[in-house]
Design a protein around this motif. Structure first.
Motif, PDB file in Angstrom:
ATOM      1  N   LEU A  91     -76.518  55.514  28.571  1.00 13.03           N
ATOM      2  CA  LEU A  91     -76.257  56.808  29.211  1.00 13.03           C
ATOM      3  C   LEU A  91     -75.804  57.766  28.114  1.00 13.03           C
ATOM      4  CD1 LEU A  91     -75.593  58.817  31.511  1.00 13.03           C
ATOM      5  CD2 LEU A  91     -73.373  57.680  31.733  1.00 13.03           C
ATOM      6  N   PHE A  92     -76.566  58.826  27.898  1.00  9.38           N
ATOM      7  CA  PHE A  92     -76.153  59.851  26.933  1.00  9.38           C
ATOM      8  C   PHE A  92     -75.654  61.046  27.733  1.00  9.38           C
ATOM      9  CE2 PHE A  92     -77.729  63.072  23.500  1.00  9.38           C
ATOM     10  CZ  PHE A  92     -76.424  63.266  23.072  1.00  9.38           C
ATOM     11  N   ASN A  93     -74.333  61.136  27.858  1.00 13.70           N
ATOM     12  CA  ASN A  93     -73.661  62.205  28.596  1.00 13.70           C
ATOM     13  C   ASN A  93     -73.561  63.418  27.692  1.00 13.70           C
ATOM     14  OD1 ASN A  93     -72.717  61.654  31.264  1.00 13.70           O
ATOM     15  ND2 ASN A  93     -71.309  60.115  30.428  1.00 13.70           N
ATOM     16  N   ASN A  94     -74.534  64.324  27.803  1.00  8.48           N
ATOM     17  CA  ASN A  94     -74.650  65.376  26.794  1.00  8.48           C
ATOM     18  C   ASN A  94     -74.528  66.793  27.354  1.00  8.48           C
ATOM     19  OD1 ASN A  94     -75.872  66.638  24.239  1.00  8.48           O
ATOM     20  ND2 ASN A  94     -77.432  67.093  25.783  1.00  8.48           N
ATOM     21  N   ALA A  95     -74.754  66.979  28.672  1.00 13.01           N
ATOM     22  CA  ALA A  95     -74.764  68.339  29.229  1.00 13.01           C
ATOM     23  C   ALA A  95     -73.435  69.035  28.966  1.00 13.01           C
ATOM     24  CB  ALA A  95     -75.031  68.277  30.729  1.00 13.01           C
ATOM     25  N   GLY A  96     -73.513  70.308  28.645  1.00 11.08           N
ATOM     26  CA  GLY A  96     -72.261  71.041  28.421  1.00 11.08           C
ATOM     27  C   GLY A  96     -72.498  72.528  28.274  1.00 11.08           C
ATOM     28  N   ILE A  97     -71.439  73.282  28.511  1.00 16.29           N
ATOM     29  CA  ILE A  97     -71.488  74.739  28.334  1.00 16.29           C
ATOM     30  C   ILE A  97     -70.254  75.161  27.542  1.00 16.29           C
ATOM     31  CG2 ILE A  97     -72.828  75.222  30.422  1.00 16.29           C
ATOM     32  CD1 ILE A  97     -70.203  75.954  31.846  1.00 16.29           C
ATOM     33  N   GLY A  98     -70.283  76.386  27.013  1.00 16.83           N
ATOM     34  CA  GLY A  98     -69.144  76.841  26.203  1.00 16.83           C
ATOM     35  C   GLY A  98     -68.688  78.239  26.563  1.00 16.83           C
ATOM     36  N   ARG A  99     -67.679  78.674  25.888  1.00 19.66           N
ATOM     37  CA  ARG A  99     -67.222  80.067  25.979  1.00 19.66           C
ATOM     38  C   ARG A  99     -66.437  80.379  24.710  1.00 19.66           C
ATOM     39  NH1 ARG A  99     -69.052  83.661  27.924  1.00 19.66           N
ATOM     40  NH2 ARG A  99     -68.479  83.810  30.093  1.00 19.66           N
ATOM     41  N   ILE A 116     -64.811  73.362  32.862  1.00 17.66           N
ATOM     42  CA  ILE A 116     -64.179  72.033  32.949  1.00 17.66           C
ATOM     43  C   ILE A 116     -64.994  71.135  33.887  1.00 17.66           C
ATOM     44  CG2 ILE A 116     -62.087  70.767  33.691  1.00 17.66           C
ATOM     45  CD1 ILE A 116     -61.536  72.337  31.167  1.00 17.66           C
ATOM     46  N   GLN A 117     -65.522  71.758  34.936  1.00 13.37           N
ATOM     47  CA  GLN A 117     -66.334  71.000  35.911  1.00 13.37           C
ATOM     48  C   GLN A 117     -67.567  70.391  35.239  1.00 13.37           C
ATOM     49  OE1 GLN A 117     -65.261  71.161  39.284  1.00 13.37           O
ATOM     50  NE2 GLN A 117     -66.707  69.495  39.656  1.00 13.37           N
ATOM     51  N   VAL A 118     -68.244  71.171  34.408  1.00  8.21           N
ATOM     52  CA  VAL A 118     -69.461  70.653  33.751  1.00  8.21           C
ATOM     53  C   VAL A 118     -69.079  69.693  32.619  1.00  8.21           C
ATOM     54  CG1 VAL A 118     -71.507  71.267  32.378  1.00  8.21           C
ATOM     55  CG2 VAL A 118     -70.811  72.731  34.288  1.00  8.21           C
ATOM     56  N   ASN A 119     -68.261  70.182  31.678  1.00  5.46           N
ATOM     57  CA  ASN A 119     -68.042  69.421  30.439  1.00  5.46           C
ATOM     58  C   ASN A 119     -67.225  68.151  30.634  1.00  5.46           C
ATOM     59  OD1 ASN A 119     -69.277  71.660  29.396  1.00  5.46           O
ATOM     60  ND2 ASN A 119     -67.691  72.200  27.942  1.00  5.46           N
ATOM     61  N   SER A 163     -61.701  71.002  27.440  1.00  2.00           N
ATOM     62  CA  SER A 163     -62.723  70.108  28.016  1.00  2.00           C
ATOM     63  C   SER A 163     -63.105  69.010  27.029  1.00  2.00           C
ATOM     64  CB  SER A 163     -63.958  70.906  28.444  1.00  2.00           C
ATOM     65  OG  SER A 163     -64.689  71.382  27.320  1.00  2.00           O
ATOM     66  N   LYS A 164     -63.257  69.372  25.756  1.00  2.00           N
ATOM     67  CA  LYS A 164     -63.761  68.386  24.789  1.00  2.00           C
ATOM     68  C   LYS A 164     -62.660  67.416  24.330  1.00  2.00           C
ATOM     69  CE  LYS A 164     -68.100  69.663  24.771  1.00  2.00           C
ATOM     70  NZ  LYS A 164     -69.160  68.770  25.260  1.00  2.00           N
ATOM     71  N   PHE A 165     -61.392  67.860  24.307  1.00  2.00           N
ATOM     72  CA  PHE A 165     -60.301  66.895  24.081  1.00  2.00           C
ATOM     73  C   PHE A 165     -60.231  65.951  25.285  1.00  2.00           C
ATOM     74  CE2 PHE A 165     -57.407  67.390  20.423  1.00  2.00           C
ATOM     75  CZ  PHE A 165     -57.960  68.506  19.797  1.00  2.00           C
ATOM     76  N   GLY A 166     -60.509  66.501  26.469  1.00  4.21           N
ATOM     77  CA  GLY A 166     -60.545  65.656  27.674  1.00  4.21           C
ATOM     78  C   GLY A 166     -61.617  64.587  27.558  1.00  4.21           C
TER      79      GLY A 166
END
Ligand code: NDP
Length: 280
Positions: A91-99, A116-119, A163-166
């Motif tokens: 499983l490559f969990n890759n989807a993400g968005i930024g700001r 946070i919901q997406v990432n 999100s990414k530290f999470g």
């Protein structure tokens, strides 16, 4: 890390965020290794075009629409994969968005809740949905896309950092939980790379961001990052920082956090002033 590479031939790889950037390149490269790839994201037309291309080149691919903020979509993605291929090996969990924006300019809906919901939450829900199948087979590899923003906290990307530290915390905790049950869990931490990511962050590019970008104009190719992800599937390891020398930055931040605070205070002080000037 294993001494000999794992053969990826016939492995079933489920990739979220496969409609562009790292996910799209990883799909092509996993297919080239002989994997059966499941491409998942919201833009089905792009997934289908990629799946058709892989099939024309003699590979096996399946396009499945998913919005990872929607649990019914996630269930459908996992069930469809299992019906068609009967297993999920990677499983490559890759989807993400930024700001990229000062935190006071983040919108509560898009830049905090949706991000946070997406990432983070989406990534966890996809994992939660796939994990029982891996546990039943006592094998599987979960590769989670974090970012250097999961290693070093910085101004202008506060929500993204959170999100990414999470993702990093979740990845490390899960690895320690499921390693004895035969499941591998890896975290990927790339620095800036040339993808559509910037276009999808939305909003206007601030003067402060322009200033950072001009100073740190190191952007890897998306394909390079995808190659490294495929390497992690072949030689599983706990984490990978890309490029390797960014490890020095992360080590410096761990050893000398107060020094990094001071450097970044300076950045914020100067650029808050630029922001004020922009407004006047
Ligand atoms: P892209 O914008 O090209 O790819 C993001 C992918 O995520 C797209 O396929 C998009 O597909 C998908 N996506 C976004 N929202 C959702 C959603 N709600 N449900 C399902 N899929 C979704 O950027 P990258 O390839 O650069 O980004 C991939 C990952 O890498 C992200 O997690 C990002 O945080 C991370 N990263 C990026 C870096 C960079 O510099 N580019 C550096 C470090 C990490 P669609 O819109 O079709 O749904």
């Amino acid at each position: 890390m294993s001494i000999f590479p794992i053969s990826l031939k016939d492995k079933v790889v489920l990739i979220t965020g496969a409609s562009s950037g790292f996910g799209e390149d990883a799909a092509r490269l996993f297919a080239r290794e002989g994997c059966r790839v499941v491409l998942a994201a919201r833009r089905l037309d792009r997934l289908q075009a990629m799946a058709d291309k892989i099939q024309r080149e003699g590979g096996e691919a399946l396009a499945v629409p998913v919005d990872i903020t929607n649990r019914a979509d996630i269930e459908n993605m996992v069930q469809t994969t299992l019906v068609v291929y009967e297993q999920i090996d990677i499983l490559f969990n890759n989807a993400g968005i930024g700001r990229v924006a000062w935190f006071e300019d983040h919108t509560p809906e898009r830049d905090i809740e949706l991000l946070i919901q997406v990432n983070l939450i989406g990534l966890m829900q996809v994992t939660r949905s796939v994990l029982p199948h891996m546990l039943a087979r006592r094998q599987g590899h979960i590769i989670n896309m974090s970012s250097m923003a999961g290693q070093i906290a910085a101004p202008l990307i506060t929500s993204y950092n959170a999100s990414k530290f999470g993702v990093r915390g979740f990845t490390d905790a899960l690895r320690r939980e499921v390693a004895p049950l035969g499941i591998k869990v890896s975290g990927i931490y790339p620095g800036p790379a040339a993808t559509e990511f910037g276009q999808h962050t939305g909003g206007s590019i601030t003067a402060a961001y322009r200033s950072v970008r001009s100073r740190f104009n190191v952007r890897m190719s998306s394909e390079y990052v995808a190659e490294r992800v495929v390497d992690v599937a072949k030689w599983p390891r706990r984490s990978l920082i890309i490029p390797w020398w960014f490890r020095l930055l992360s080590t410096f931040d761990t050893l000398f956090p107060v020094a990094v605070d001071w450097i970044l205070y300076g950045f914020s002080k100067k650029n808050h002033k630029i922001k004020q000037d922009d407004l006047t």
